[in-house]
Design an enzyme around this catalytic site. Structure first.
Site, PDB file in Angstrom:
ATOM      1  N   CYS A 109      26.299  28.243 100.881  1.00  0.00           N
ATOM      2  CA  CYS A 109      24.934  27.710 100.852  1.00  0.00           C
ATOM      3  C   CYS A 109      24.623  27.316 102.279  1.00  0.00           C
ATOM      4  O   CYS A 109      25.113  26.303 102.771  1.00  0.00           O
ATOM      5  CB  CYS A 109      24.833  26.500  99.924  1.00  0.00           C
ATOM      6  SG  CYS A 109      23.209  25.701 100.018  1.00  0.00           S
ATOM      7  N   CYS A 112      22.178  23.893 102.444  1.00  0.00           N
ATOM      8  CA  CYS A 112      22.687  22.563 102.078  1.00  0.00           C
ATOM      9  C   CYS A 112      24.130  22.713 101.603  1.00  0.00           C
ATOM     10  O   CYS A 112      25.009  22.980 102.413  1.00  0.00           O
ATOM     11  CB  CYS A 112      21.777  21.839 101.086  1.00  0.00           C
ATOM     12  SG  CYS A 112      21.192  22.752  99.663  1.00  0.00           S
ATOM     13  N   CYS A 114      24.878  23.868  97.942  1.00  0.00           N
ATOM     14  CA  CYS A 114      24.796  24.249  96.536  1.00  0.00           C
ATOM     15  C   CYS A 114      26.127  24.850  96.081  1.00  0.00           C
ATOM     16  O   CYS A 114      26.719  25.682  96.796  1.00  0.00           O
ATOM     17  CB  CYS A 114      23.667  25.240  96.330  1.00  0.00           C
ATOM     18  SG  CYS A 114      22.062  24.531  96.734  1.00  0.00           S
TER      19      CYS A 114
END
Lengths: 204, 116, 108
Positions: A109, A112, A114
């Site tokens: 990710c 961020c 995830c």
């Protein structure tokens, strides 16, 4: 407060102010009745002791042992994973990516962190940190080499950037020499990193 | 919503909060279609990473309709179709890309335009 | 937004260095930061994309200098203040009070 000078982990040294800020926020939120201290303990306990990569390992082992389950897992991952009792937060909409002799999948990710919590638990620090997020999409083979995962030249590497609310789990290839193993024994071979795609499963 | 109590933690986590929506929106793009990611630079929340903006890719799959993240960050629920789009490593990184490699990125419909 | 969070393709961060037998949390402040963030998420005054946007608004140099749960705490504090649940002044005051109590405890 004695964790302040004692925290030496490379990626985790907080500003001393941060530790104070967390304490202040918790104390104010409890005082105003916005958080229940017992709920905080239950949340921590859930992810520290109950939910983790052993869940995902059970999914993978089942898929290795049960061809009909593997089909369901690849066609509707959320439902197939829920069959084993794993569902919910950060795993609401799952897709499973199957590794083959021709294709190796790897999940990141970049925006961020995830990550499919119901099957893998909370992500490790390296998954959330800048080097992996920056490099996985641009130089996946170099990243895999750093994890000790050397793939043949003709294997196609597919990187999946979890930029929306779909969460990905890699279904690694079943290691050779495992025909006699039951599902519990197979699950022991399935590492967290093999389900992120930065490693291969253990050999028996 | 009420304050989260210890008794409800397991149920709340198990239920989760899917961003999938039931709205039957038509799909503007088909699987296999060549698209390009728009060069957009919204100063607010968005889920189109910089490294795909302006790049050509191929629709790999149609995930269905989800709440559009950019609007959701403003507190609005706007249904939008979400696709997995495959970009070749060389399209993204030029001569530094790895031949045969690819990156699959989940992109909302309004981040995309037809490349034909 | 074109923030420091959008990391794909950046150079210069060095090796990935996974940690063997990594614990779920590395310190108690991480446990507390995680739990109050989830508990306040469940309270429903904001959604996950609003949380992400709050973390992304961290000043870029600070974002890159700090760890994951520091991003979370920055985002949580921003949302609490924006939603009028806490004020910056009362957070500062509580931090000073806790620091003073801790110092007093250490000296006795």
């Amino acid at each position: 407060m004695n964790e302040l000078p004692m925290s030496h982990h490379k990626h985790n040294d907080p500003l001393p102010e941060t530790v104070l800020r967390v304490k202040a926020l918790e104390s104010l939120l409890v005082e105003k009745g916005l958080v229940d201290p017992a709920a905080l303990d239950a949340l921590i306990d859930t992810y520290e002791t109950k939910v983790g990569p052993r869940n995902g390992a059970r999914v993978v082992a089942r898929a290795w042992a049960d061809p009909a389950y593997r089909e369901r897992l690849l066609s509707d991952a959320s439902a197939a994973i829920a069959e084993l009792g794993f569902s919910g937060r950060q795993g609401e909409d799952m897709v499973v990516l199957e590794n083959t002799p021709q294709v190796h999948n790897m999940v990141v990710c970049t925006l961020c962190s995830c990550y499919p919590w119901p099957v893998l638990g909370l992500p490790p620090v390296w998954y959330k940190s800048a080097p992996y997020r920056a490099r996985a999409v641009a130089e996946p083979r170099a990243v895999l080499e750093e994890f000790g995962c050397s793939l043949p030249e003709d294997v196609e590497v597919r990187v999946w950037d979890s930029t929306a609310e779909v969460r990905y789990l890699v279904l690694p290839m079943r290691p050779r020499g495992t025909d006699a193993l039951n599902q519990a024994q197979l699950a022991e071979l399935v590492t967290r990193d093999s389900m992120i795609g930065t490693a291969l499963p253990r050999s028996p | 919503m009420p304050v989260l109590k210890a008794d409800n933690v397991a149920a709340v986590l198990r239920k989760g909060a899917s961003a999938r929506l039931a709205d039957p929106l038509p799909a503007r793009f088909a699987v296999g279609q060549t698209v390009h990611a728009l060069n957009i630079n919204p100063p607010t929340h968005t889920r189109i990473p910089r490294y795909v903006r302006g790049r050509r890719g191929v629709v790999h799959s149609d995930h269905g309709v989800f709440t559009f993240a950019d609007a959701h960050a403003r507190g609005e629920t706007v249904p939008e179709r979400l696709y997995s789009v495959r970009f070749s490593s060389e399209e993204l990184w030029g001569p530094q890309g790895s031949p045969g490699g690819s990156v699959y990125v989940d992109l909302f419909e309004s981040y995309l335009a037809s490349a034909t | 937004m074109n923030g420091a969070h959008d990391l794909g393709g950046m150079h210069g961060f060095g090796a990935i260095s996974p940690e063997p037998d990594e614990p779920v949390f590395h310190a108690d402040w991480e446990r507390r930061a995680f739990a109050i963030t989830l508990a306040m998420g469940a309270y429903g005054r904001w959604n996950l994309d609003m949380s992400r946007y709050a973390r992304e608004r961290m000043e870029p140099a600070e974002y890159l200098r700090t760890s994951y749960y520091e991003h979370w705490i920055h985002g949580l504090q921003l949302l609490l203040i924006e939603q009028g649940l806490l004020s910056a002044a009362e957070i500062e005051a509580r931090m000073q009070r806790i620091a003073a109590e801790t110092d007093a405890g250490a000296e006795s």
